[in-house]
Enzyme design. Structure first.
Site, short mmCIF file in Angstrom:
data_model
loop_
_atom_site.label_atom_id
_atom_site.label_comp_id
_atom_site.label_asym_id
_atom_site.label_seq_id
_atom_site.Cartn_x
_atom_site.Cartn_y
_atom_site.Cartn_z
N GLY A 8 -9.06 33.11 -63.92
CA GLY A 8 -7.94 33.73 -64.37
C GLY A 8 -7.97 33.73 -65.79
N ASP A 58 -15.11 35.97 -58.20
CA ASP A 58 -13.60 36.27 -57.96
C ASP A 58 -13.20 35.21 -56.50
N ALA A 81 -6.11 31.99 -61.15
CA ALA A 81 -6.22 33.14 -60.87
C ALA A 81 -5.08 33.41 -59.77
N SER A 84 -0.09 37.50 -59.60
CA SER A 84 1.07 36.65 -60.00
C SER A 84 2.54 37.46 -60.22
N SER A 125 3.91 26.90 -58.68
CA SER A 125 5.13 27.65 -59.52
C SER A 125 6.37 27.22 -58.98
N GLU A 127 8.55 29.36 -58.44
CA GLU A 127 9.01 30.22 -57.40
C GLU A 127 8.95 29.55 -56.10
N TYR A 154 4.83 35.80 -52.50
CA TYR A 154 4.05 35.17 -53.84
C TYR A 154 4.40 33.72 -53.63
N LYS A 158 1.77 30.68 -53.02
CA LYS A 158 1.82 29.44 -53.84
C LYS A 158 2.15 28.18 -52.95
N HIS A 184 6.84 30.71 -68.17
CA HIS A 184 6.66 30.65 -69.35
C HIS A 184 6.12 32.12 -70.07
N ARG A 189 2.25 37.75 -72.85
CA ARG A 189 2.83 37.91 -71.52
C ARG A 189 2.58 39.34 -71.11
P1 NAP Z 1 -1.52 36.35 -65.17
O1 NAP Z 1 -1.47 36.79 -66.88
O2 NAP Z 1 -1.03 37.54 -64.25
O3 NAP Z 1 -3.25 36.14 -64.99
C1 NAP Z 1 -3.62 36.15 -63.69
C2 NAP Z 1 -5.11 35.74 -63.87
O4 NAP Z 1 -5.65 35.83 -62.66
C3 NAP Z 1 -5.79 37.18 -64.28
O5 NAP Z 1 -6.84 36.73 -65.22
C4 NAP Z 1 -6.42 38.04 -63.29
O6 NAP Z 1 -7.46 38.98 -63.80
C5 NAP Z 1 -6.75 37.02 -62.61
N1 NAP Z 1 -6.76 37.27 -61.07
C6 NAP Z 1 -6.18 37.91 -60.50
N2 NAP Z 1 -6.80 38.15 -58.92
C7 NAP Z 1 -8.00 37.58 -59.15
C8 NAP Z 1 -9.25 37.22 -58.28
N3 NAP Z 1 -9.11 37.60 -57.03
N4 NAP Z 1 -10.15 36.63 -58.48
C9 NAP Z 1 -10.25 36.07 -59.93
N5 NAP Z 1 -9.28 36.30 -60.76
C10 NAP Z 1 -8.10 36.81 -60.40
O7 NAP Z 1 -0.69 35.11 -65.02
P2 NAP Z 1 -0.33 33.79 -65.81
O8 NAP Z 1 1.09 34.31 -66.39
O9 NAP Z 1 -1.25 33.72 -67.07
O10 NAP Z 1 -0.22 32.77 -64.99
C11 NAP Z 1 -1.60 31.96 -64.77
C12 NAP Z 1 -1.20 31.31 -63.39
O11 NAP Z 1 -0.03 30.47 -63.29
C13 NAP Z 1 -1.00 32.35 -62.07
O12 NAP Z 1 -1.52 31.85 -61.07
C14 NAP Z 1 0.49 32.34 -61.99
O13 NAP Z 1 0.66 32.72 -60.61
C15 NAP Z 1 0.78 30.82 -62.27
N6 NAP Z 1 2.25 30.73 -62.75
C16 NAP Z 1 2.73 31.46 -63.68
C17 NAP Z 1 3.74 31.18 -64.50
C18 NAP Z 1 4.22 32.08 -65.51
O14 NAP Z 1 5.44 31.98 -66.09
N7 NAP Z 1 3.67 32.39 -66.26
C19 NAP Z 1 4.51 30.09 -63.85
C20 NAP Z 1 4.17 29.47 -62.94
C21 NAP Z 1 3.03 29.57 -62.30
P3 NAP Z 1 -7.28 40.14 -64.09
O15 NAP Z 1 -7.00 40.28 -65.76
O16 NAP Z 1 -8.35 41.09 -63.99
O17 NAP Z 1 -5.95 40.90 -63.67
N1 GDD Z 2 9.52 41.82 -63.54
C1 GDD Z 2 10.81 42.41 -63.79
N2 GDD Z 2 11.15 43.58 -63.97
N3 GDD Z 2 11.86 41.26 -63.50
C2 GDD Z 2 13.23 41.92 -63.66
C3 GDD Z 2 13.49 43.24 -63.91
C4 GDD Z 2 12.26 44.12 -64.18
O1 GDD Z 2 12.60 45.29 -64.69
N4 GDD Z 2 14.76 43.38 -64.13
C5 GDD Z 2 15.32 42.32 -63.67
N5 GDD Z 2 14.26 41.31 -63.16
C6 GDD Z 2 14.44 39.94 -62.96
C7 GDD Z 2 13.88 39.53 -61.65
O2 GDD Z 2 14.49 40.19 -60.46
C8 GDD Z 2 13.68 38.19 -61.54
O3 GDD Z 2 15.14 37.47 -61.02
C9 GDD Z 2 13.87 37.85 -63.46
O4 GDD Z 2 13.87 39.16 -63.78
C10 GDD Z 2 12.12 37.23 -63.76
O5 GDD Z 2 11.25 38.07 -63.44
P1 GDD Z 2 9.78 38.17 -63.69
O6 GDD Z 2 9.61 38.23 -65.23
O7 GDD Z 2 9.01 39.19 -63.10
O8 GDD Z 2 9.38 36.68 -63.34
P2 GDD Z 2 9.58 35.92 -62.00
O9 GDD Z 2 10.55 34.56 -62.37
O10 GDD Z 2 9.81 36.83 -60.86
O11 GDD Z 2 7.97 35.36 -61.76
C11 GDD Z 2 7.38 34.62 -62.96
O12 GDD Z 2 7.63 33.26 -62.85
C12 GDD Z 2 7.25 32.34 -61.92
C13 GDD Z 2 7.71 31.04 -62.15
O13 GDD Z 2 9.04 30.96 -61.64
C14 GDD Z 2 5.93 35.03 -62.68
O14 GDD Z 2 5.43 34.62 -63.76
C15 GDD Z 2 5.26 34.25 -61.81
O15 GDD Z 2 3.80 34.34 -61.57
C16 GDD Z 2 5.72 32.68 -61.76
O16 GDD Z 2 5.30 31.81 -60.83
#
Ligand code: NAP
Ligand code: GDD
Length: 341
Positions: A8, A58, A81, A84, A125, A127, A154, A158, A184, A189
């Site tokens: 990832g 992958d 990966a 997400s 996560s 989530e 999702y 997870k 985060h 992002r």
């Molecule tokens: P992201 O920006 O969506 O990055 C996801 C990464 O996974 C990308 O590099 C994507 O590649 C890669 N990927 C997707 N499918 C794959 C596959 N089949 N094999 C190998 N790689 C694959 O997510 P992020 O925000 O950096 O988050 C990193 C991880 O933390 C994720 O697992 C996410 O679910 C978890 N997480 C995120 C948050 C948050 O708030 N950001 C919170 C809790 C947990 P491509 O670039 O090719 O799409």
């Molecule tokens: N994406 C998105 N787009 N969300 C929206 C929108 C919109 O137009 N309008 C309202 N929301 C609300 C969603 O319904 C959710 O309640 C909140 O905004 C946050 O949505 P996201 O930013 O998509 O994040 P998330 O909380 O669903 O998921 C992210 O955080 C998780 C950790 O709690 C992702 O990064 C996940 O990969 C991660 O695990």
């Protein structure tokens, strides 16, 4: 010199984590999927570093995991990966399961078969906590003892991966940690997540106003949901710290503060001196999810105690950084267009 594999790597967290590991002297093997056009924008810096190697793979392909881990013999493997996007997981649940749940199991199985087993980090996560209202009937914080109640394909995937990590740790003695990270965000992002969608819109509105133009309203879904938002740079440090402990265990990583989408909107629009943001917003029912996580607020006491980790960037600074970054990069782009004309 330690070696780390990052699955990832092209994502938000993968890019920051690679930079952190390189700064600590690691040799980093970043794994990327095959794409028809390059998607390495976020790792432009890492790509210039001698100790960074980009390799194709992958997490749904066990053979490629087996070959890479056995060839590199890494000290640490980070699995970031995932499919997400929570909203997308309702549309593509099977794909989400295959990548997000099965992918983790595939890596664990390869590690189990190795002689020198690397340490393993799984991106779990908040989530997974899902709907806490229906469990506790009110707003309550979440920590390592909180019951999971996922509300999306999702979240379910997870949670399966998270339990696999615990199972392989307990059953086979693998050094595996699940980092239960709360939301985060950052300047890197993905643009379909709500914070970046808003910061990009605010930037577009800023430049349109400067040019005397108007732009269509921003379409959003549920504005009432509350999230505990931190900055990704702080959170990747916690990932690394988890793998430096003597004992493998799971950790909640969060700021302890929660804000609604409306709070984020208010703060973001204030960056361009607009108090009345509502006239720029339109609610689109299609953007609401079949099932929602209404409230997340994490307590990272264990991480503070054991990892000496705490977040440095607060909510206001996070929003400001994201909006300012988008305004500046959009400004550079506008100037570029003018020059080209
Ligand atoms: P992201 O920006 O969506 O990055 C996801 C990464 O996974 C990308 O590099 C994507 O590649 C890669 N990927 C997707 N499918 C794959 C596959 N089949 N094999 C190998 N790689 C694959 O997510 P992020 O925000 O950096 O988050 C990193 C991880 O933390 C994720 O697992 C996410 O679910 C978890 N997480 C995120 C948050 C948050 O708030 N950001 C919170 C809790 C947990 P491509 O670039 O090719 O799409
Ligand atoms: N994406 C998105 N787009 N969300 C929206 C929108 C919109 O137009 N309008 C309202 N929301 C609300 C969603 O319904 C959710 O309640 C909140 O905004 C946050 O949505 P996201 O930013 O998509 O994040 P998330 O909380 O669903 O998921 C992210 O955080 C998780 C950790 O709690 C992702 O990064 C996940 O990969 C991660 O695990």
């Amino acid at each position: 010199m330690k070696k780390a594999i990052v699955y990832g790597v092209t994502g938000q967290d993968g890019s920051y984590l690679s930079e952190l590991l390189l700064s600590k002297g690691y040799t980093v093997y970043g794994v990327t999927r095959r794409t028809s056009t390059p998607n390495t924008l976020r790792i432009n810096y890492s790509l210039t570093q001698k100790q960074f190697h980009l390799t194709q793979g992958d997490v749904t392909d066990s053979g490629s995991i087996y070959r890479l881990l056995n060839e590199v013999q890494p000290d640490e493997v980070y699995n970031l990966a995932a499919q997400s996007h929570v909203g997308t997981s309702f549309e593509q649940p099977s794909l989400t399961w295959n990548v997000t749940a099965q992918g983790c199991m595939n890596i664990l199985e390869v590690i189990r078969s190795m002689g020198n087993r690397p340490r393993f980090y799984q991106a779990s996560s908040s989530e997974m906590f899902g709907d806490q209202y229906s469990l506790y009937g009110g707003e309550k914080y979440q920590d390592e003892h909180t019951k999971f109640n996922p509300q999306s394909p999702y979240g379910v995937a997870k949670l399966a991966a998270h339990h696999s990590v615990r199972l392989y740790r307990d059953s086979y003695g693998i050094f595996a940690c699940g980092g239960i990270l709360f939301n985060h965000e950052s300047e890197r992002r993905g643009e379909s997540f709500v914070t970046r969608k808003i910061s990009r819109y605010v930037s577009d509105l800023h430049w349109a106003t400067q040019a005397g133009r108007s732009i269509p309203n921003l379409k959003l879904g549920n504005l009432a949901a509350k999230r505990d938002w931190g900055h990704a740079e702080d959170y990747v440090e916690a990932m690394w710290l988890m793998l430096q402990q003597e004992e493998p265990m799971d950790f909640v990583i969060a700021t302890g503060k929660t804000y609604s989408i409306e709070d984020y909107l208010k703060e973001a629009f204030q960056c361009i001196n607009i108090n009345e943001y509502t006239r720029h917003i339109e609610i689109d029912e299609k953007l609401k999810r079949p099932s929602e996580v209404p409230y997340l607020r994490g307590l990272a006491h264990k991480a503070k105690r054991r990892l000496n980790w705490k977040p440095k960037i607060d909510f206001k600074s996070l929003v400001k950084r994201m909006v300012q970054y988008d305004i500046q990069s959009c400004g550079r782009c506008n100037k570029g267009i003018k020059k080209a004309q």
